[in-house]
Write an enzyme that holds these catalytic residues in place. Structure first.
Site, PDB file in Angstrom:
ATOM      1  N   THR A  60      -4.193  -8.640  -3.754  1.00 22.29           N
ATOM      2  CA  THR A  60      -3.907  -9.714  -2.805  1.00 22.29           C
ATOM      3  C   THR A  60      -4.072 -11.106  -3.426  1.00 22.29           C
ATOM      4  O   THR A  60      -3.610 -12.093  -2.864  1.00 22.29           O
ATOM      5  CB  THR A  60      -4.850  -9.586  -1.594  1.00 22.29           C
ATOM      6  N   THR A 113       3.341  -7.734  -5.611  1.00 23.86           N
ATOM      7  CA  THR A 113       2.011  -7.149  -5.838  1.00 23.86           C
ATOM      8  C   THR A 113       1.854  -6.599  -7.260  1.00 23.86           C
ATOM      9  O   THR A 113       2.782  -6.005  -7.812  1.00 23.86           O
ATOM     10  CB  THR A 113       1.757  -6.017  -4.817  1.00 23.86           C
ATOM     11  N   GLU A 122       8.949 -11.677   6.854  1.00 24.77           N
ATOM     12  CA  GLU A 122       8.601 -10.260   6.707  1.00 24.77           C
ATOM     13  C   GLU A 122       7.544  -9.856   7.739  1.00 24.77           C
ATOM     14  O   GLU A 122       7.655  -8.836   8.413  1.00 24.77           O
ATOM     15  CB  GLU A 122       8.074 -10.021   5.281  1.00 24.77           C
TER      16      GLU A 122
HETATM   17  C1  LIG Z   1       3.749   1.727   1.135  1.00 26.28           C
HETATM   18  C2  LIG Z   1       3.557   0.337   0.580  1.00 26.28           C
HETATM   19  C3  LIG Z   1       4.670  -0.444   0.344  1.00 26.28           C
HETATM   20  C4  LIG Z   1       4.518  -1.709  -0.222  1.00 26.28           C
HETATM   21  N1  LIG Z   1       5.640  -2.460  -0.539  1.00 26.28           N
HETATM   22  C5  LIG Z   1       5.502  -3.607  -1.257  1.00 26.28           C
HETATM   23  C6  LIG Z   1       6.645  -4.309  -1.762  1.00 26.28           C
HETATM   24  O1  LIG Z   1       7.787  -3.907  -1.539  1.00 26.28           O
HETATM   25  N2  LIG Z   1       6.446  -5.417  -2.517  1.00 26.28           N
HETATM   26  C7  LIG Z   1       5.199  -5.880  -2.817  1.00 26.28           C
HETATM   27  O2  LIG Z   1       5.102  -6.892  -3.520  1.00 26.28           O
HETATM   28  N3  LIG Z   1       4.084  -5.244  -2.362  1.00 26.28           N
HETATM   29  C8  LIG Z   1       4.202  -4.121  -1.585  1.00 26.28           C
HETATM   30  N4  LIG Z   1       3.096  -3.454  -1.127  1.00 26.28           N
HETATM   31  C9  LIG Z   1       1.773  -3.963  -1.484  1.00 26.28           C
HETATM   32  C10 LIG Z   1       0.996  -4.490  -0.287  1.00 26.28           C
HETATM   33  O3  LIG Z   1       1.516  -5.756   0.067  1.00 26.28           O
HETATM   34  C11 LIG Z   1      -0.484  -4.525  -0.702  1.00 26.28           C
HETATM   35  O4  LIG Z   1      -0.918  -3.170  -0.793  1.00 26.28           O
HETATM   36  C12 LIG Z   1      -1.328  -5.260   0.286  1.00 26.28           C
HETATM   37  O5  LIG Z   1      -0.977  -6.625   0.288  1.00 26.28           O
HETATM   38  C13 LIG Z   1      -2.806  -5.142  -0.065  1.00 26.28           C
HETATM   39  O6  LIG Z   1      -3.002  -5.408  -1.429  1.00 26.28           O
HETATM   40  P1  LIG Z   1      -3.789  -4.373  -2.355  1.00 26.28           P
HETATM   41  O7  LIG Z   1      -3.287  -3.010  -2.052  1.00 26.28           O
HETATM   42  O8  LIG Z   1      -3.717  -4.832  -3.747  1.00 26.28           O
HETATM   43  O9  LIG Z   1      -5.257  -4.462  -1.825  1.00 26.28           O
HETATM   44  P2  LIG Z   1      -6.467  -5.317  -2.453  1.00 26.28           P
HETATM   45  O10 LIG Z   1      -6.082  -6.744  -2.622  1.00 26.28           O
HETATM   46  O11 LIG Z   1      -6.985  -4.583  -3.629  1.00 26.28           O
HETATM   47  O12 LIG Z   1      -7.532  -5.208  -1.260  1.00 26.28           O
HETATM   48  C14 LIG Z   1      -8.153  -3.939  -0.920  1.00 26.28           C
HETATM   49  C15 LIG Z   1      -8.904  -4.119   0.398  1.00 26.28           C
HETATM   50  O13 LIG Z   1      -9.902  -5.138   0.229  1.00 26.28           O
HETATM   51  C16 LIG Z   1      -9.731  -6.158   1.208  1.00 26.28           C
HETATM   52  N5  LIG Z   1     -10.015  -7.471   0.576  1.00 26.28           N
HETATM   53  C17 LIG Z   1      -9.599  -7.918  -0.633  1.00 26.28           C
HETATM   54  N6  LIG Z   1     -10.071  -9.167  -0.846  1.00 26.28           N
HETATM   55  C18 LIG Z   1     -10.744  -9.525   0.262  1.00 26.28           C
HETATM   56  C19 LIG Z   1     -11.450 -10.706   0.679  1.00 26.28           C
HETATM   57  N7  LIG Z   1     -11.520 -11.771  -0.107  1.00 26.28           N
HETATM   58  N8  LIG Z   1     -12.038 -10.700   1.895  1.00 26.28           N
HETATM   59  C20 LIG Z   1     -11.985  -9.619   2.704  1.00 26.28           C
HETATM   60  N9  LIG Z   1     -11.327  -8.470   2.374  1.00 26.28           N
HETATM   61  C21 LIG Z   1     -10.725  -8.436   1.186  1.00 26.28           C
HETATM   62  C22 LIG Z   1      -8.291  -6.069   1.653  1.00 26.28           C
HETATM   63  O14 LIG Z   1      -8.145  -6.568   2.969  1.00 26.28           O
HETATM   64  C23 LIG Z   1      -8.004  -4.580   1.535  1.00 26.28           C
HETATM   65  O15 LIG Z   1      -8.359  -3.948   2.738  1.00 26.28           O
HETATM   66  C24 LIG Z   1       3.221  -2.210  -0.496  1.00 26.28           C
HETATM   67  C25 LIG Z   1       2.098  -1.407  -0.218  1.00 26.28           C
HETATM   68  C26 LIG Z   1       2.257  -0.142   0.303  1.00 26.28           C
HETATM   69  C27 LIG Z   1       1.021   0.697   0.557  1.00 26.28           C
END
Ligand SMILES: Cc1cc2nc3c(=O)[nH]c(=O)nc-3n(C[C@H](O)[C@H](O)[C@H](O)COP(=O)(O)OP(=O)(O)OC[C@H]3O[C@@H](n4cnc5c(N)ncnc54)[C@H](O)[C@@H]3O)c2cc1C
Length: 383
Positions: A127, A121, A241
């Site tokens: 995402t 990430t 995972e």
């Molecule tokens: C405690 C914690 C541990 C983590 N550990 C890891 C790790 O070890 N390694 C790693 O790589 N990542 C890790 N992550 C990251 C995690 O995988 C991401 O937070 C998660 O995939 C969501 O990505 P984002 O936070 O960037 O949300 P964003 O992509 O910014 O999305 C924000 C919101 O908008 C929604 N959204 C976005 N685009 C769309 C769309 N096109 N249609 C509908 N809804 C949409 C999403 O569903 C979400 O609810 C961790 C996160 C947390 C909170």
């Protein structure tokens, strides 16, 4: 109810019995890492369950590994501190070279090395993984890494990390999923040599960090598999995972239901156990039904993974169903306990926070809907 994994369940439960609620509660309050618990798991060989016997592990599949994770959560612990080792090790096993496997897997199995972290990430792309901006540029026998990652867990308690970075610019590839590569980063070597770790305080006691890469050099032999194919490799790891986390949610779900049922039987208000009221017992029964149903999909996903069948849909659906079921069970458990549910000494508020994470990470619910809509139902891609 017993199943074919009873021996594993009994073994993990016996180990967890030495780590009662107070242990995890104290670690949570201190925002610490359950080092003693993790050590015990490693020493007992549970975290090398999926490493083949020829490399010193137990050679078990994802289904068995998911039972280990489930039992930790079912006993009141949090597998989030350790689950990375299970799926990251698999990335090396499935896609690594013979030399990489011989170099790392026996030492991971022996507990000398931990491979707890995976860095995918990024702060500006979230995402939308294929747009990630961290680059790995070949320079003689090394790759030079520049960029930034966010939410990368367990880095401070790991020796190795799997890193996804772009090796061919997005503009030069025909498919955006191409041109991404994965690497093994030796954290001890990278730290202080261009890699910086900044911890992110968060709602759960989950050790997670922002990472900065400023001309970090890693040996070319740390590239896993073929250059440019990393996204494909990482997807397999993501399915593992998601399935493991589904199992953890199942463990949480049973924990919440067991605590809710126990309390509903014990707590007397209006001269009778609160559990005699249908308004109290029906939500617990409903939550149990949801957990049981989600568990079926978890086993379906795990078995398909072990049989090397496509399991993207099942892994996503299992994670969705299990995370939803555990969250509903958490809500019911809190409600059943009334005010006492908010007291830290009951551990419900801790587990409540822990299980909530899984609606967002490792993939958010909306993205699962979009996967199923597009890849299972054939609906147009929405982004
Ligand atoms: C405690 C914690 C541990 C983590 N550990 C890891 C790790 O070890 N390694 C790693 O790589 N990542 C890790 N992550 C990251 C995690 O995988 C991401 O937070 C998660 O995939 C969501 O990505 P984002 O936070 O960037 O949300 P964003 O992509 O910014 O999305 C924000 C919101 O908008 C929604 N959204 C976005 N685009 C769309 C769309 N096109 N249609 C509908 N809804 C949409 C999403 O569903 C979400 O609810 C961790 C996160 C947390 C909170």
């Amino acid at each position: 109810m017993s199943d074919e994994f009873q021996e594993i369940r009994n073994g993990v439960r016996a180990l967890c019995a030495d780590f009662p609620d107070e242990y995890f509660r104290t670690i949570d309050a201190q925002r610490g890492y359950p080092e003693r618990f993790v050590d015990a798991l490693i020493q007992a060989g549970w975290l090398s369950a999926m490493i083949p016997e020829e490399y010193g592990g137990s050679g078990l599949g994802l289904t068995a590994a998911s039972v280990i994770m489930e039992e930790i959560n079912r006993c009141g612990g949090n597998s989030g501190a350790v689950h990375g080792q299970m799926y990251n090790m698999g990335t090396v096993l499935r896609n690594g070279s013979r030399a990489q496997k011989e170099k790392y897997l026996p030492r991971i199995a022996a507990g000398e090395l931990r491979i707890q972290s995976m860095a995918v990430t990024e702060p500006t792309t979230g995402t939308d993984t294929t747009k990630l901006k961290t680059t790995a540029v070949r320079k003689d026998d090394r790759f030079v890494i520049n960029g930034q990652k966010v939410w990368i867990s367990r880095v401070q308690h790991s020796d190795l990390m799997i890193l996804l970075a772009r090796t061919t610019p997005l503009a030069e590839v025909s498919k955006k999923s191409e041109g991404l590569s994965i690497f093994i980063v030796d954290l001890k070597e990278a730290l202080g040599r261009g890699m910086t770790v900044r911890p992110i305080p968060n709602m759960v006691n989950h050790e997670t960090n922002e990472l900065f890469f400023d001309n970090v050099e890693i040996p070319a032999q740390n590239l896993i598999g073929e250059e440019g194919q990393g996204f494909r490799y990482i997807l397999d790891g993501l399915n593992a995972e998601r399935t493991l986390i589904a199992a953890e949610c199942i463990g949480d779900g049973y924990w919440f239901i067991e605590r809710a049922s126990r309390y509903a039987n014990e707590r007397v208000v209006f001269d009778r156990p609160i559990g005699r009221n249908q308004g109290v017992q029906f939500p617990i029964a409903a939550a149990y039904i949801e957990v049981e149903a989600a568990n079926l999909m978890r086993f379906k996903a795990a078995r398909r993974f072990d049989e090397q069948l496509p399991c993207g849909a099942e892994a996503n659906m299992a994670k969705y169903l299990a995370a939803k079921a555990s969250w509903e069970a958490a809500n019911v458990c809190l409600q059943t306990h009334g005010g006492f549910g908010f007291a830290c000494e009951y551990d419900i508020e801790r587990k409540f926070r822990e299980t909530r994470l899984y609606q967002v990470a490792p993939i958010s619910t909306n993205l699962i809907f979009s996967y199923v809509a597009e890849h299972v139902l054939g609906l147009p891609r929405s982004f």
